[in-house]
Design a protein around this motif. Structure first.
Motif, PDB file in Angstrom:
ATOM      1  N   VAL A  50       0.886  -1.166   0.000  1.00 52.43           N
ATOM      2  CA  VAL A  50       0.000   0.000   0.000  1.00 52.43           C
ATOM      3  C   VAL A  50       0.921   1.213   0.000  1.00 52.43           C
ATOM      4  O   VAL A  50       1.808   1.318   0.846  1.00 52.43           O
ATOM      5  N   LEU A  51       0.735   2.100  -0.978  1.00 47.83           N
ATOM      6  CA  LEU A  51       1.583   3.284  -1.093  1.00 47.83           C
ATOM      7  C   LEU A  51       0.724   4.508  -1.362  1.00 47.83           C
ATOM      8  O   LEU A  51      -0.405   4.380  -1.838  1.00 47.83           O
ATOM      9  N   ILE A  52       1.306   5.664  -1.088  1.00 41.22           N
ATOM     10  CA  ILE A  52       0.626   6.896  -1.454  1.00 41.22           C
ATOM     11  C   ILE A  52       1.523   7.698  -2.379  1.00 41.22           C
ATOM     12  O   ILE A  52       2.725   7.837  -2.140  1.00 41.22           O
ATOM     13  N   PHE A  53       0.908   8.156  -3.473  1.00 39.40           N
ATOM     14  CA  PHE A  53       1.572   9.046  -4.424  1.00 39.40           C
ATOM     15  C   PHE A  53       1.201  10.471  -4.053  1.00 39.40           C
ATOM     16  O   PHE A  53       0.092  10.714  -3.578  1.00 39.40           O
ATOM     17  N   SER A  54       2.112  11.414  -4.354  1.00 39.66           N
ATOM     18  CA  SER A  54       1.705  12.800  -4.286  1.00 39.66           C
ATOM     19  C   SER A  54       2.224  13.533  -5.509  1.00 39.66           C
ATOM     20  O   SER A  54       3.231  13.147  -6.104  1.00 39.66           O
ATOM     21  N   ARG A  55       1.490  14.575  -5.870  1.00 37.99           N
ATOM     22  CA  ARG A  55       1.806  15.362  -7.054  1.00 37.99           C
ATOM     23  C   ARG A  55       3.041  16.201  -6.771  1.00 37.99           C
ATOM     24  O   ARG A  55       3.102  16.909  -5.772  1.00 37.99           O
ATOM     25  N   ASP A  56       4.031  16.095  -7.646  1.00 35.24           N
ATOM     26  CA  ASP A  56       5.223  16.925  -7.538  1.00 35.24           C
ATOM     27  C   ASP A  56       5.259  17.814  -8.780  1.00 35.24           C
ATOM     28  O   ASP A  56       5.661  17.382  -9.861  1.00 35.24           O
ATOM     29  N   LYS A  58       7.058  20.438  -9.470  1.00 34.84           N
ATOM     30  CA  LYS A  58       8.401  20.797  -9.960  1.00 34.84           C
ATOM     31  C   LYS A  58       8.912  19.740 -10.930  1.00 34.84           C
ATOM     32  O   LYS A  58       9.477  20.056 -11.956  1.00 34.84           O
ATOM     33  N   LEU A  59       8.710  18.470 -10.555  1.00 36.39           N
ATOM     34  CA  LEU A  59       9.163  17.372 -11.420  1.00 36.39           C
ATOM     35  C   LEU A  59       8.158  17.061 -12.522  1.00 36.39           C
ATOM     36  O   LEU A  59       8.472  16.354 -13.470  1.00 36.39           O
ATOM     37  N   GLY A  60       6.924  17.560 -12.359  1.00 37.45           N
ATOM     38  CA  GLY A  60       5.859  17.230 -13.314  1.00 37.45           C
ATOM     39  C   GLY A  60       5.494  15.757 -13.225  1.00 37.45           C
ATOM     40  O   GLY A  60       5.184  15.117 -14.228  1.00 37.45           O
ATOM     41  N   MET A  61       5.567  15.224 -11.995  1.00 42.06           N
ATOM     42  CA  MET A  61       5.334  13.795 -11.811  1.00 42.06           C
ATOM     43  C   MET A  61       4.439  13.510 -10.618  1.00 42.06           C
ATOM     44  O   MET A  61       4.288  14.338  -9.727  1.00 42.06           O
ATOM     45  N   MET A  62       3.896  12.323 -10.632  1.00 42.94           N
ATOM     46  CA  MET A  62       3.214  11.765  -9.481  1.00 42.94           C
ATOM     47  C   MET A  62       4.246  10.814  -8.882  1.00 42.94           C
ATOM     48  O   MET A  62       4.789   9.953  -9.584  1.00 42.94           O
ATOM     49  N   VAL A  63       4.566  11.004  -7.612  1.00 38.71           N
ATOM     50  CA  VAL A  63       5.689  10.300  -6.990  1.00 38.71           C
ATOM     51  C   VAL A  63       5.227   9.583  -5.716  1.00 38.71           C
ATOM     52  O   VAL A  63       4.546  10.184  -4.878  1.00 38.71           O
ATOM     53  N   ALA A  64       5.607   8.312  -5.575  1.00 35.34           N
ATOM     54  CA  ALA A  64       5.274   7.587  -4.345  1.00 35.34           C
ATOM     55  C   ALA A  64       6.103   8.168  -3.203  1.00 35.34           C
ATOM     56  O   ALA A  64       7.305   8.392  -3.350  1.00 35.34           O
ATOM     57  N   ARG A  65       5.431   8.442  -2.074  1.00 32.11           N
ATOM     58  CA  ARG A  65       6.107   9.057  -0.924  1.00 32.11           C
ATOM     59  C   ARG A  65       6.489   8.021   0.126  1.00 32.11           C
ATOM     60  O   ARG A  65       7.597   8.014   0.617  1.00 32.11           O
ATOM     61  N   PHE A  66       5.558   7.201   0.532  1.00 33.73           N
ATOM     62  CA  PHE A  66       5.847   6.154   1.505  1.00 33.73           C
ATOM     63  C   PHE A  66       4.771   5.097   1.412  1.00 33.73           C
ATOM     64  O   PHE A  66       3.798   5.251   0.678  1.00 33.73           O
ATOM     65  N   GLY A  67       4.980   4.004   2.144  1.00 35.24           N
ATOM     66  CA  GLY A  67       4.001   2.939   2.082  1.00 35.24           C
ATOM     67  C   GLY A  67       4.363   1.806   3.016  1.00 35.24           C
ATOM     68  O   GLY A  67       5.288   1.908   3.821  1.00 35.24           O
ATOM     69  N   PHE A  68       3.600   0.735   2.886  1.00 29.61           N
ATOM     70  CA  PHE A  68       3.788  -0.453   3.706  1.00 29.61           C
ATOM     71  C   PHE A  68       3.850  -1.656   2.787  1.00 29.61           C
ATOM     72  O   PHE A  68       3.242  -1.659   1.727  1.00 29.61           O
ATOM     73  N   GLY A  69       4.571  -2.692   3.227  1.00 29.16           N
ATOM     74  CA  GLY A  69       4.580  -3.927   2.466  1.00 29.16           C
ATOM     75  C   GLY A  69       5.980  -4.425   2.168  1.00 29.16           C
ATOM     76  O   GLY A  69       6.985  -3.794   2.513  1.00 29.16           O
ATOM     77  N   GLU A  70       5.983  -5.563   1.501  1.00 29.42           N
ATOM     78  CA  GLU A  70       7.208  -6.266   1.173  1.00 29.42           C
ATOM     79  C   GLU A  70       8.104  -5.415   0.273  1.00 29.42           C
ATOM     80  O   GLU A  70       7.652  -4.911  -0.755  1.00 29.42           O
ATOM     81  N   ASN A  71       9.366  -5.251   0.668  1.00 28.69           N
ATOM     82  CA  ASN A  71      10.350  -4.502  -0.146  1.00 28.69           C
ATOM     83  C   ASN A  71       9.903  -3.105  -0.530  1.00 28.69           C
ATOM     84  O   ASN A  71      10.280  -2.598  -1.586  1.00 28.69           O
ATOM     85  N   VAL A  72       9.084  -2.495   0.318  1.00 26.10           N
ATOM     86  CA  VAL A  72       8.490  -1.218  -0.084  1.00 26.10           C
ATOM     87  C   VAL A  72       9.540  -0.138  -0.326  1.00 26.10           C
ATOM     88  O   VAL A  72       9.396   0.691  -1.225  1.00 26.10           O
ATOM     89  N   LEU A 137      -8.586  18.936  -7.963  1.00 25.29           N
ATOM     90  CA  LEU A 137      -7.263  18.580  -8.479  1.00 25.29           C
ATOM     91  C   LEU A 137      -6.777  17.319  -7.771  1.00 25.29           C
ATOM     92  O   LEU A 137      -6.799  17.250  -6.543  1.00 25.29           O
ATOM     93  N   ALA A 138      -6.338  16.343  -8.559  1.00 31.62           N
ATOM     94  CA  ALA A 138      -5.784  15.117  -7.955  1.00 31.62           C
ATOM     95  C   ALA A 138      -4.401  15.460  -7.412  1.00 31.62           C
ATOM     96  O   ALA A 138      -3.462  15.679  -8.175  1.00 31.62           O
ATOM     97  N   VAL A 139      -4.297  15.537  -6.079  1.00 33.87           N
ATOM     98  CA  VAL A 139      -3.020  15.883  -5.449  1.00 33.87           C
ATOM     99  C   VAL A 139      -2.253  14.626  -5.066  1.00 33.87           C
ATOM    100  O   VAL A 139      -1.092  14.675  -4.680  1.00 33.87           O
ATOM    101  N   GLY A 140      -2.924  13.493  -5.154  1.00 33.28           N
ATOM    102  CA  GLY A 140      -2.270  12.252  -4.795  1.00 33.28           C
ATOM    103  C   GLY A 140      -3.145  11.058  -5.129  1.00 33.28           C
ATOM    104  O   GLY A 140      -4.208  11.203  -5.738  1.00 33.28           O
ATOM    105  N   MET A 141      -2.667   9.890  -4.724  1.00 35.61           N
ATOM    106  CA  MET A 141      -3.420   8.673  -4.987  1.00 35.61           C
ATOM    107  C   MET A 141      -2.933   7.569  -4.061  1.00 35.61           C
ATOM    108  O   MET A 141      -1.730   7.422  -3.837  1.00 35.61           O
ATOM    109  N   ILE A 142      -3.884   6.824  -3.531  1.00 39.93           N
ATOM    110  CA  ILE A 142      -3.551   5.668  -2.711  1.00 39.93           C
ATOM    111  C   ILE A 142      -3.579   4.439  -3.629  1.00 39.93           C
ATOM    112  O   ILE A 142      -4.508   4.269  -4.417  1.00 39.93           O
ATOM    113  N   TYR A 143      -2.545   3.640  -3.514  1.00 36.78           N
ATOM    114  CA  TYR A 143      -2.382   2.437  -4.338  1.00 36.78           C
ATOM    115  C   TYR A 143      -2.255   1.240  -3.404  1.00 36.78           C
ATOM    116  O   TYR A 143      -1.541   1.303  -2.401  1.00 36.78           O
ATOM    117  N   ALA A 144      -2.973   0.169  -3.711  1.00 36.06           N
ATOM    118  CA  ALA A 144      -2.855  -1.062  -2.927  1.00 36.06           C
ATOM    119  C   ALA A 144      -2.854  -2.233  -3.902  1.00 36.06           C
ATOM    120  O   ALA A 144      -3.609  -2.231  -4.876  1.00 36.06           O
TER     121      ALA A 144
END
Length: 177
Positions: A50-56, A58-72, A137-144
């Protein structure tokens, strides 16, 4: 004999929602709330990651910030994609603010909509996307995700509780910005 502990997804979700609610009422750090949300999602349904992305911007990207799980920690740097629209499920979720459940990434009608960066970063046959939308505006996204396709049948009640957690993340962000 090993004792298998069965997790009651709805009880875990319900307790997590309550914890986040209690936290939002007081003084809190945004990252703490987001971690509580992710951890609840992670523990409730038996997801592999399970991870959370946030809008960056400056980079023009959606970037995973932190999360939980195997080899996260190894996955996080590889979980990023350009904000520029591409016709994949990640951009669709962000652009339309749609919650998307992909039960089988290899399904013929889905496979072409799964971006290469995702397939190379994780071995996952099933995933869920919950966009975090603030002021349209989509500022982020939760991924599981889960390794096996079609492994999980999320009940409407469970999906509703997962959405509540996402909405709590939205509230936490709104209050801090």
């Amino acid at each position: 004999a090993e004792v298998e502990i069965k997790v009651d997804p709805e009880a875990v979700l319900s307790n997590g929602i309550q914890d986040v609610t209690n936290t939002l009422v007081g003084e809190y750090k945004l990252n703490e709330v987001l971690q509580m949300v992710l951890e609840t999602i992670y523990r409730s349904m038996g997801f592999k990651h399970v991870l959370i992305f946030s809008r960056d911007n400056k980079l023009g990207m959606m970037v995973a910030r932190f999360g939980f799980g195997e080899n996260v920690s190894a996955i996080i740097p590889r979980f990023r994609f350009p904000l520029a629209f591409e016709s994949d499920v990640f951009h669709l979720a962000l652009q339309k603010g749609l919650d998307i459940v992909i039960e089988d990434v290899a399904a013929p009608n889905i496979a072409s909509k799964i971006p290469a960066w995702h397939s190379s970063a994780v071995d996952s046959g099933y995933f869920l996307l919950l966009p975090v939308v603030v002021n349209k505006l989509a500022v982020g996204m939760i991924y599981a995700d889960m390794q096996e396709a079609k492994k999980l049948q999320i009940t409407p009640k469970q999906l509703s509780m997962l959405r509540t957690l996402r909405n709590q993340a939205v509230l936490a962000i709104k209050q801090k910005t």
